[in-house]
Design a protein around this motif. Structure first.
Motif, mmCIF file in Angstrom:
data_model
loop_
_atom_site.group_PDB
_atom_site.id
_atom_site.type_symbol
_atom_site.label_atom_id
_atom_site.label_comp_id
_atom_site.label_asym_id
_atom_site.label_seq_id
_atom_site.Cartn_x
_atom_site.Cartn_y
_atom_site.Cartn_z
ATOM 1 N N UNK A 158 -11.860 14.211 128.239
ATOM 2 C CA UNK A 158 -10.970 13.061 128.115
ATOM 3 C C UNK A 158 -11.592 11.965 127.253
ATOM 4 N N UNK A 159 -10.743 11.358 126.455
ATOM 5 C CA UNK A 159 -11.137 10.196 125.665
ATOM 6 C C UNK A 159 -10.169 9.069 126.001
ATOM 7 N N UNK A 160 -10.721 7.945 126.428
ATOM 8 C CA UNK A 160 -9.913 6.795 126.798
ATOM 9 C C UNK A 160 -10.321 5.592 125.955
ATOM 10 N N UNK A 161 -9.339 4.923 125.352
ATOM 11 C CA UNK A 161 -9.643 3.746 124.528
ATOM 12 C C UNK A 161 -8.887 2.525 125.038
ATOM 13 N N UNK A 162 -9.494 1.381 124.856
ATOM 14 C CA UNK A 162 -8.870 0.128 125.270
ATOM 15 C C UNK A 162 -8.539 -0.754 124.069
ATOM 16 N N UNK A 163 -8.591 -0.175 122.854
ATOM 17 C CA UNK A 163 -8.386 -0.940 121.628
ATOM 18 C C UNK A 163 -6.951 -0.878 121.114
ATOM 19 N N UNK A 164 -6.127 -0.033 121.723
ATOM 20 C CA UNK A 164 -4.741 0.131 121.286
ATOM 21 C C UNK A 164 -4.644 0.639 119.842
ATOM 22 N N UNK A 165 -5.648 1.427 119.434
ATOM 23 C CA UNK A 165 -5.626 1.997 118.085
ATOM 24 C C UNK A 165 -4.697 3.198 118.048
ATOM 25 N N UNK A 166 -4.033 3.340 116.912
ATOM 26 C CA UNK A 166 -3.030 4.399 116.784
ATOM 27 C C UNK A 166 -3.658 5.785 116.612
ATOM 28 N N UNK A 206 -9.941 24.144 114.680
ATOM 29 C CA UNK A 206 -9.045 23.956 115.814
ATOM 30 C C UNK A 206 -8.854 25.194 116.690
ATOM 31 N N UNK A 207 -9.259 26.362 116.222
ATOM 32 C CA UNK A 207 -9.029 27.593 116.999
ATOM 33 C C UNK A 207 -9.714 27.516 118.353
ATOM 34 N N UNK A 208 -8.943 27.816 119.408
ATOM 35 C CA UNK A 208 -9.506 27.805 120.755
ATOM 36 C C UNK A 208 -9.397 26.463 121.449
ATOM 37 N N UNK A 209 -8.847 25.471 120.754
ATOM 38 C CA UNK A 209 -8.696 24.127 121.301
ATOM 39 C C UNK A 209 -7.235 23.682 121.243
ATOM 40 N N UNK A 210 -6.852 22.891 122.236
ATOM 41 C CA UNK A 210 -5.556 22.219 122.165
ATOM 42 C C UNK A 210 -5.758 20.768 122.580
ATOM 43 N N UNK A 211 -4.813 19.924 122.213
ATOM 44 C CA UNK A 211 -4.921 18.504 122.534
ATOM 45 C C UNK A 211 -3.585 17.997 123.051
ATOM 46 N N UNK A 212 -3.665 16.868 123.724
ATOM 47 C CA UNK A 212 -2.438 16.195 124.150
ATOM 48 C C UNK A 212 -2.666 14.701 124.161
ATOM 49 N N UNK A 213 -1.591 13.988 123.825
ATOM 50 C CA UNK A 213 -1.662 12.528 123.849
ATOM 51 C C UNK A 213 -0.322 12.010 124.383
ATOM 52 N N UNK A 214 -0.307 11.731 125.662
ATOM 53 C CA UNK A 214 0.912 11.255 126.309
ATOM 54 C C UNK A 214 0.960 9.731 126.376
ATOM 55 N N UNK A 215 -0.189 9.101 126.186
ATOM 56 C CA UNK A 215 -0.272 7.642 126.174
ATOM 57 C C UNK A 215 -1.159 7.224 125.010
ATOM 58 N N UNK A 216 -0.946 6.019 124.508
ATOM 59 C CA UNK A 216 -1.754 5.536 123.387
ATOM 60 C C UNK A 216 -3.236 5.598 123.704
#
Lengths: 111, 113
Positions: free
Chosen positions: B22-30, B61-71
């Motif tokens: 998990x990566x969590x940011x508090x900068x509101x970067x796009x 990217x092979x073998x990896x997936x990502x998701x971004x449901x929130x900024x």
């Protein structure tokens, strides 16, 4: 695809000595970024060069961009133990925001 | 320092198991990115995101997936971990794309046994 080659791969210098790290691109550079990484930590932004011939300095570190040679150099004057770490150059291929990186140069500074 | 938190910082897992970083940011970067760092290869881009639910593949990217449901959150999933995915994973963020510098998290050391 674009590749960045850094030289040297590793460097050991005596404290107080000057040193230079080079980053050469296989394609046109649309900007060049220098980062520093300490062991076990993330990358810290050092400098961004955007135009050919541009030169920037921060404390004892100077970086230059030679667009014609598709190359950037990072020069450290009067090295200190605090300069030790891994230096990485990054560039956006095709002027996109994504960065590709060189393999890094490991610098050790002996007191 | 940019507000980027990666979790976990260290993980040991077995081959074949799914893993999520998990990566969590508090900068509101796009823009958010996942890189892996391996000796002799520098950093290589796995996936990136240019907005909520907008993602694209990087060079490895092979073998990896990502998701971004929130900024603020960008998840990297190893669907079935392999030993070749033992690496240090870095998350990065940027405010815009073009000539904006990337800010990096502290990394996650992943070992797949």
């Amino acid at each position: 695809s674009q590749e960045l080659e850094q030289s040297p791969q590793s460097l050991i210098v005596q404290e107080g000595k000057n040193l230079t790290i080079n980053c050469t691109s296989s394609k046109t550079l649309y900007g060049l970024y220098w980062y520093k990484q300490k062991y076990g930590e993330g990358l810290i932004f050092l400098m961004m060069l955007q135009k050919g011939g541009e030169e920037k300095s921060h404390e004892k570190i100077t970086a230059k961009l030679d667009e014609k040679k598709q190359q950037s150099s990072l020069h450290i004057t009067a090295s200190q133990p605090s300069h030790a770490g891994i230096y990485l150059c990054g560039a956006p291929p095709g002027n996109t925001g994504k960065l590709i990186f060189g393999q890094g140069t490991t610098l050790q500074v002996k007191p | 320092d940019a507000g980027i938190t990666q979790s976990p910082r260290h993980k040991v897992t077995e081959t074949g198991t799914p893993v999520t970083l998990r990566c969590h940011q508090t900068e509101n970067h796009r823009y958010m990115y996942w890189y892996r760092q391996d000796p002799g290869h520098g950093l290589r881009l796995i996936h990136y995101s240019y907005g909520v639910k907008d993602t694209d593949k990087g060079e490895v990217s092979d073998g990896y997936s990502v998701s971004r449901s929130k900024t603020e959150d960008f998840l990297l999933t190893l669907e079935s971990a392999t030993s070749s995915q033992t690496s240090v994973y870095f998350c990065a963020i940027s405010e815009s794309q073009g000539r904006e510098k990337l800010f990096f998290g502290s990394g996650t050391q992943l070992s797949v046994l």
